[in-house]
Design a protein around this motif. Structure first.
Motif, PDB file in Angstrom:
ATOM      1  N   HIS A 102      34.252  43.957  52.387  1.00  9.83           N
ATOM      2  CA  HIS A 102      35.107  44.315  51.259  1.00  9.83           C
ATOM      3  C   HIS A 102      34.997  43.261  50.166  1.00  9.83           C
ATOM      4  CE1 HIS A 102      37.181  47.230  53.940  1.00  9.83           C
ATOM      5  NE2 HIS A 102      36.887  46.317  54.853  1.00  9.83           N
ATOM      6  N   ASN A 103      35.368  43.660  48.967  1.00 14.46           N
ATOM      7  CA  ASN A 103      35.468  42.730  47.843  1.00 14.46           C
ATOM      8  C   ASN A 103      36.906  42.754  47.356  1.00 14.46           C
ATOM      9  OD1 ASN A 103      35.618  41.612  45.221  1.00 14.46           O
ATOM     10  ND2 ASN A 103      33.459  41.997  44.848  1.00 14.46           N
ATOM     11  N   THR A 104      37.698  41.765  47.764  1.00 11.38           N
ATOM     12  CA  THR A 104      39.096  41.706  47.334  1.00 11.38           C
ATOM     13  C   THR A 104      39.273  40.869  46.075  1.00 11.38           C
ATOM     14  OG1 THR A 104      39.643  39.794  48.734  1.00 11.38           O
ATOM     15  CG2 THR A 104      39.882  41.983  49.717  1.00 11.38           C
ATOM     16  N   ASP A 105      38.176  40.298  45.545  1.00 11.25           N
ATOM     17  CA  ASP A 105      38.282  39.565  44.280  1.00 11.25           C
ATOM     18  C   ASP A 105      38.714  40.493  43.148  1.00 11.25           C
ATOM     19  OD1 ASP A 105      37.698  37.017  45.167  1.00 11.25           O
ATOM     20  OD2 ASP A 105      35.541  37.239  44.874  1.00 11.25           O
ATOM     21  N   VAL A 106      38.277  41.759  43.201  1.00 14.68           N
ATOM     22  CA  VAL A 106      38.686  42.724  42.172  1.00 14.68           C
ATOM     23  C   VAL A 106      40.197  42.898  42.211  1.00 14.68           C
ATOM     24  CG1 VAL A 106      38.584  45.138  41.473  1.00 14.68           C
ATOM     25  CG2 VAL A 106      36.478  43.923  42.068  1.00 14.68           C
ATOM     26  N   ALA A 107      40.747  43.114  43.408  1.00 14.04           N
ATOM     27  CA  ALA A 107      42.195  43.223  43.550  1.00 14.04           C
ATOM     28  C   ALA A 107      42.876  41.921  43.131  1.00 14.04           C
ATOM     29  CB  ALA A 107      42.564  43.568  44.982  1.00 14.04           C
ATOM     30  N   GLY A 119      48.535  45.816  31.626  1.00 14.77           N
ATOM     31  CA  GLY A 119      47.143  46.222  31.501  1.00 14.77           C
ATOM     32  C   GLY A 119      46.492  45.567  30.306  1.00 14.77           C
ATOM     33  N   ILE A 120      45.221  45.874  30.102  1.00 20.35           N
ATOM     34  CA  ILE A 120      44.466  45.318  28.980  1.00 20.35           C
ATOM     35  C   ILE A 120      43.558  46.408  28.413  1.00 20.35           C
ATOM     36  CG2 ILE A 120      44.489  42.949  29.864  1.00 20.35           C
ATOM     37  CD1 ILE A 120      41.630  43.379  30.846  1.00 20.35           C
ATOM     38  N   GLU A 121      43.148  46.217  27.169  1.00 22.45           N
ATOM     39  CA  GLU A 121      42.197  47.127  26.538  1.00 22.45           C
ATOM     40  C   GLU A 121      40.828  46.482  26.352  1.00 22.45           C
ATOM     41  OE1 GLU A 121      43.731  48.687  22.915  1.00 22.45           O
ATOM     42  OE2 GLU A 121      45.471  49.635  23.853  1.00 22.45           O
ATOM     43  N   ALA A 122      40.821  45.162  26.127  1.00 20.43           N
ATOM     44  CA  ALA A 122      39.555  44.459  25.888  1.00 20.43           C
ATOM     45  C   ALA A 122      39.583  43.115  26.601  1.00 20.43           C
ATOM     46  CB  ALA A 122      39.335  44.254  24.389  1.00 20.43           C
ATOM     47  N   ILE A 123      38.413  42.703  27.099  1.00 16.61           N
ATOM     48  CA  ILE A 123      38.300  41.452  27.831  1.00 16.61           C
ATOM     49  C   ILE A 123      37.052  40.705  27.396  1.00 16.61           C
ATOM     50  CG2 ILE A 123      37.043  42.574  29.728  1.00 16.61           C
ATOM     51  CD1 ILE A 123      38.373  40.588  31.665  1.00 16.61           C
ATOM     52  N   THR A 124      37.127  39.381  27.395  1.00 17.38           N
ATOM     53  CA  THR A 124      35.954  38.524  27.266  1.00 17.38           C
ATOM     54  C   THR A 124      35.725  37.859  28.613  1.00 17.38           C
ATOM     55  OG1 THR A 124      36.311  38.079  24.912  1.00 17.38           O
ATOM     56  CG2 THR A 124      34.959  36.503  26.139  1.00 17.38           C
ATOM     57  N   ILE A 125      34.528  38.008  29.159  1.00 13.64           N
ATOM     58  CA  ILE A 125      34.176  37.416  30.442  1.00 13.64           C
ATOM     59  C   ILE A 125      33.136  36.333  30.204  1.00 13.64           C
ATOM     60  CG2 ILE A 125      33.197  37.822  32.728  1.00 13.64           C
ATOM     61  CD1 ILE A 125      34.195  40.704  32.522  1.00 13.64           C
ATOM     62  N   VAL A 126      33.418  35.137  30.676  1.00 13.52           N
ATOM     63  CA  VAL A 126      32.487  34.020  30.520  1.00 13.52           C
ATOM     64  C   VAL A 126      31.742  33.853  31.844  1.00 13.52           C
ATOM     65  CG1 VAL A 126      32.204  31.618  29.845  1.00 13.52           C
ATOM     66  CG2 VAL A 126      34.122  32.955  28.928  1.00 13.52           C
ATOM     67  N   GLY A 127      30.442  34.134  31.822  1.00 18.57           N
ATOM     68  CA  GLY A 127      29.628  34.062  33.025  1.00 18.57           C
ATOM     69  C   GLY A 127      29.175  35.445  33.454  1.00 18.57           C
ATOM     70  N   ASN A 128      28.234  35.484  34.392  1.00 19.43           N
ATOM     71  CA  ASN A 128      27.709  36.776  34.844  1.00 19.43           C
ATOM     72  C   ASN A 128      27.349  36.776  36.325  1.00 19.43           C
ATOM     73  OD1 ASN A 128      25.452  35.061  33.647  1.00 19.43           O
ATOM     74  ND2 ASN A 128      24.240  36.576  34.747  1.00 19.43           N
ATOM     75  N   GLY A 129      28.038  35.929  37.093  1.00 18.12           N
ATOM     76  CA  GLY A 129      27.799  35.884  38.529  1.00 18.12           C
ATOM     77  C   GLY A 129      28.708  36.833  39.289  1.00 18.12           C
ATOM     78  N   ALA A 130      28.873  36.590  40.599  1.00 20.55           N
ATOM     79  CA  ALA A 130      29.643  37.484  41.458  1.00 20.55           C
ATOM     80  C   ALA A 130      31.091  37.602  40.999  1.00 20.55           C
ATOM     81  CB  ALA A 130      29.584  36.998  42.906  1.00 20.55           C
ATOM     82  N   THR A 131      31.713  36.477  40.623  1.00 24.72           N
ATOM     83  CA  THR A 131      33.107  36.526  40.185  1.00 24.72           C
ATOM     84  C   THR A 131      33.232  37.257  38.865  1.00 24.72           C
ATOM     85  OG1 THR A 131      33.547  34.438  41.334  1.00 24.72           O
ATOM     86  CG2 THR A 131      35.169  35.150  39.711  1.00 24.72           C
ATOM     87  N   ALA A 132      32.260  37.092  37.980  1.00 24.12           N
ATOM     88  CA  ALA A 132      32.272  37.810  36.701  1.00 24.12           C
ATOM     89  C   ALA A 132      32.165  39.312  36.927  1.00 24.12           C
ATOM     90  CB  ALA A 132      31.125  37.318  35.820  1.00 24.12           C
ATOM     91  N   ARG A 133      31.316  39.726  37.863  1.00 27.83           N
ATOM     92  CA  ARG A 133      31.186  41.157  38.159  1.00 27.83           C
ATOM     93  C   ARG A 133      32.502  41.718  38.695  1.00 27.83           C
ATOM     94  NH1 ARG A 133      26.277  39.219  40.358  1.00 27.83           N
ATOM     95  NH2 ARG A 133      26.846  39.736  42.514  1.00 27.83           N
ATOM     96  N   SER A 134      33.160  40.955  39.551  1.00 24.74           N
ATOM     97  CA  SER A 134      34.458  41.389  40.054  1.00 24.74           C
ATOM     98  C   SER A 134      35.477  41.456  38.921  1.00 24.74           C
ATOM     99  CB  SER A 134      34.954  40.429  41.140  1.00 24.74           C
ATOM    100  OG  SER A 134      34.100  40.461  42.272  1.00 24.74           O
ATOM    101  N   GLY A 135      35.392  40.509  37.993  1.00 24.82           N
ATOM    102  CA  GLY A 135      36.297  40.523  36.851  1.00 24.82           C
ATOM    103  C   GLY A 135      36.115  41.750  35.983  1.00 24.82           C
TER     104      GLY A 135
END
Length: 280
Positions: A102-107, A119-135
Motif C-alpha cells: 500500500h501507499n499511505t503517503d497519499v492519505a 481542499g485545494i484547487e492548485a498546488i506547487t510541488i517541489v521535487g519529482n520523486g516518490a513523495t512528490a508523486r504521492s503529493g
C-alpha cells in the motif's frame, strides 16, 4: 528467520538508515491506546538485504512500514493497491497468506492538509520523486486541478505530467529556480540543502506551506513561513497522517491522528533533551 519477542504480533519500519525514524514511537503509542500487546521495531536494511529480510519474517510478523530507499523495490513482495500502481511507490507491506503493498503517503498528505483546510484547487510541488508523486495524487484527492512541478532536472519529471493526466490534474513542469504561479499549497519534498535558496520566494506564492522534512526544524521553508506569517505543515504531520492508515491496515483498528502526532512530538523532545541527532 526473524521472530518477535513476546506473544503479540510485531511490525517494524525498514529503511537505510532507519534508526532515526519516529515511526516506532508513533505505532507503539497507537498500540498502547488500542490496548494491543504488539511490538514495533526498526531495522536498518540495505538494498541488497531487502529480499532476504522480507522472506525471513515468520508468522507473528504483521506488517512493515517502508522508507527510503525501498519504496519502489517493496512492490515486488505483495499485491499492490490502486495508489501503488498509480505512483509506482509503496510504503506499507501487510503480511499474511496473501501479502499486500500500500501507499499511505497519499492519505498522509490528505490527512495533514485537512488539519488546515478542506481542499485545494492548485498546488506547487517541489521535487519529482516518490513523495512528490504521492503529493500529486493526494492533491487530486483534495480537489486540485492544477499543479506546478518544480524540478532540478525538468527532463526527468515528465512522469509527473503522465501521473497528472491519470488523476485529472493539469501539470506544468518548471525548473526549480522559476517562480511558480500562485497556489493554495506549496509541497516541498526535497532536502533542506536544495530548498534553502528558494524558500523565501516560494513562501510568498501560496496560502499554506508543507515541508516533507521535519528534523532539524525549522527548515528554511519553516523559517520563511515564520517570517511571512504563512501557515506550515511539516514532515511530522505527513508521518502521523500516513501512520493513521498504516495502523488501520496492520491492526484493523482506527487511531486518531492527534495520538500519533503527540507521540512524535514527545519523541523529538526526548531526543533533543538527550542531544540525539534526528532524522527521517
Amino acid at each position: 528467520m526473524l521472530s518477535p519477542h513476546g506473544g503479540g504480533r510485531v511490525c517494524a519500519v525498514i529503511g537505510h538508515p532507519a534508526h532515526h525514524s519516529l515511526s516506532p514511537a508513533m505505532h507503539r503509542a497507537a498500540y498502547a491506546a488500542l490496548g494491543l500487546d504488539w511490538d514495533y521495531q526498526w531495522h536498518d536494511v540495505a538494498p541488497d538485504q531487502l529480499d532476504g529480510f522480507v522472506r525471513g519474517l515468520d508468522k507473528p510478523w504483521r506488517g512493515l512500514s517502508v522508507t527510503m530507499p525501498h519504496k519502489e523495490a517493496i512492490i515486488a513482495f505483495g499485491s499492490p493497491d490502486e495508489v501503488v500502481t498509480l505512483t509506482g511507490a509503496g510504503n506499507t507491506l501487510v503480511l499474511g497468506e496473501s501479502p499486500t503493498v500500500h501507499n499511505t503517503d497519499v492519505a498522509g498528505v490528505v490527512n495533514a492538509v485537512h488539519l488546515q483546510r478542506d481542499g485545494i484547487e492548485a498546488i506547487t510541488i517541489v521535487g519529482n520523486g516518490a513523495t512528490a508523486r504521492s503529493g500529486l495524487v493526494g492533491a487530486a484527492r483534495l480537489g486540485a486541478r492544477r499543479a506546478t512541478v518544480l524540478a532540478r532536472r525538468p527532463e526527468r519529471a515528465t512522469g509527473m505530467a503522465d501521473l497528472g493526466r491519470a488523476v485529472g490534474v493539469e501539470v506544468t513542469i518548471l525548473p526549480l529556480g522559476h517562480t511558480p504561479p500562485a497556489a493554495d499549497l506549496v509541497f516541498s519534498t526535497i532536502p533542506t540543502s536544495g530548498i534553502a535558496e528558494h524558500a523565501e520566494r516560494l513562501a510568498g506564492t501560496a496560502e499554506l506551506l508543507f515541508d516533507a522534512v521535519y528534523d532539524p526544524w525549522p527548515t528554511p521553508l519553516g523559517q520563511a513561513a515564520e517570517s511571512t506569517g504563512t501557515p506550515i505543515l511539516s514532515g511530522l504531520h505527513l508521518l502521523a497522517g500516513q501512520a493513521v492508515d498504516q495502523v488501520q491496515l496492520m491492526t484493523g483498528l482506527d487511531i486518531d491522528l492527534d495520538t500519533l502526532l503527540r507521540a512524535g512530538l514527545d519523541e523529538l523532545a526526548r531526543r533533543s533533551a538527550h542531544g540525539a541527532v534526528g532524522g527521517v
